[in-house]
Enzyme design. Sequence first.
Site, PDB file in Angstrom:
ATOM      1  N   GLY A 109      -2.509   8.064  -9.272  1.00  0.00           N
ATOM      2  CA  GLY A 109      -2.056   9.166  -8.399  1.00  0.00           C
ATOM      3  C   GLY A 109      -1.726   7.508  -7.292  1.00  0.00           C
ATOM      4  O   GLY A 109      -1.027   6.103  -8.241  1.00  0.00           O
ATOM      5  N   ARG A 165      -1.076  11.861   3.362  1.00  0.00           N
ATOM      6  CA  ARG A 165      -0.778  12.782   4.076  1.00  0.00           C
ATOM      7  C   ARG A 165       0.835  12.874   3.766  1.00  0.00           C
ATOM      8  O   ARG A 165       1.652  12.520   3.259  1.00  0.00           O
ATOM      9  CB  ARG A 165      -0.460  11.603   5.114  1.00  0.00           C
ATOM     10  CG  ARG A 165      -1.647  12.284   6.392  1.00  0.00           C
ATOM     11  CD  ARG A 165      -1.689  11.365   7.037  1.00  0.00           C
ATOM     12  NE  ARG A 165      -1.306   9.715   7.353  1.00  0.00           N
ATOM     13  CZ  ARG A 165      -0.909   9.253   8.577  1.00  0.00           C
ATOM     14  NH1 ARG A 165      -0.363   9.607   9.336  1.00  0.00           N
ATOM     15  NH2 ARG A 165      -0.390   8.080   8.845  1.00  0.00           N
ATOM     16  N   ASN A 175      -8.783   8.580   2.425  1.00  0.00           N
ATOM     17  CA  ASN A 175      -8.611   8.555   3.711  1.00  0.00           C
ATOM     18  C   ASN A 175      -9.180  10.349   4.218  1.00  0.00           C
ATOM     19  O   ASN A 175      -8.926  11.105   3.030  1.00  0.00           O
ATOM     20  CB  ASN A 175      -7.117   9.051   4.441  1.00  0.00           C
ATOM     21  CG  ASN A 175      -6.646   7.260   4.715  1.00  0.00           C
ATOM     22  OD1 ASN A 175      -7.404   6.731   5.525  1.00  0.00           O
ATOM     23  ND2 ASN A 175      -6.415   7.422   4.781  1.00  0.00           N
ATOM     24  N   HIS A 228     -10.823   2.671  11.070  1.00  0.00           N
ATOM     25  CA  HIS A 228      -8.708   2.977   9.905  1.00  0.00           C
ATOM     26  C   HIS A 228      -8.118   4.351  10.359  1.00  0.00           C
ATOM     27  O   HIS A 228      -7.876   4.155   9.595  1.00  0.00           O
ATOM     28  CB  HIS A 228      -9.623   2.640   8.398  1.00  0.00           C
ATOM     29  CG  HIS A 228      -8.267   2.653   7.702  1.00  0.00           C
ATOM     30  ND1 HIS A 228      -7.472   1.962   7.357  1.00  0.00           N
ATOM     31  CD2 HIS A 228      -8.034   3.683   6.444  1.00  0.00           C
ATOM     32  CE1 HIS A 228      -6.202   1.633   6.642  1.00  0.00           C
ATOM     33  NE2 HIS A 228      -6.486   3.195   6.332  1.00  0.00           N
TER      34      HIS A 228
END
Length: 312
Positions: A10, A81, A119, A177
């Site tokens: 990634g 995201r 995340n 976070h």
Amino acid sequence: MKVAVLGAAGGIGQALALLLKTQLPSGSELSLYDIAPVTPGVAVDLSHIPTAVKIKGFSGEDATPALEGADVVLISAGVARKPGMDRSDLFNVNAGIVKNLVQQVAKTCPKACIGIITNPVNTTVAIAAEVLKKAGVYDKNKLFGVTTLDIIRSNTFVAELKGKQPGEVEVPVIGGHSGVTILPLLSQVLGVSFTEQEVADLTKRIQNAGTEVVEAKAGGGSATLSMGQAAARFGLSLVRALQGEQGVVECAYVEGDGQYARFFSQPLLLGKSGVEERKSIGTLSAFEQNALEGMLDTLKKDIALGEEFVNK
């Protein structure tokens, strides 16, 4: 010292792998894993860089060969995201990915230090802890949520605002976070003073910096390069401490004494077995104290979501 990067194909994983290949101590091993078939090729590509760091790449469903003998495991696997999403929108996909990978870590290298980058970190770290606990191998001194990106952003923004060299500024960041749970302790930055307005504006900018990148990339991704740098800084600090270097301090999101929440980001003295000491967050300004009290409900909900995901 062997470091494994899971999610190495990634955007974050490739940047992180590049930095580790160039900066790990001589004689280290770097192991790259991702479900994507390109991963062994990423390792071949990086293997041409002339540093004394051995590198190997693995792909497919099974991360075991990448994890064998790992001292440090950094997990960045998951979806990124997009505009309009917040970090918690990632939960549905990323929770399952983290659970699966941490189960494999528990089986193959249960004594490794684990840094969770995927995340939403407030929640994925709780998932990892519960998975390790179920496997009977949980050591709260060896599980970290990597929040270093909040620190490097804070350092950069403060240095820009105050005309300092970024290397001269170190801002402790506590809490979690995401969004309001990110709390930079600007009152503790040495040799710099801020107006109330500057504190309010900087705090907001630091909390929303991820969104700034997502919007600027116009649907083409999230913060991958700065996150790769942040994860490398944390991973390299951990390696130095594990190898016996004294006085290595980093902020990270860990299970502590539960004074504020089960997991909480705070300054940590790192040592040969992970966290050596959870350092005090020090004296807060009225603004910071207020922000701390205001975030705890959100943070506790994020944590409960992760615990329930594993134990439902």
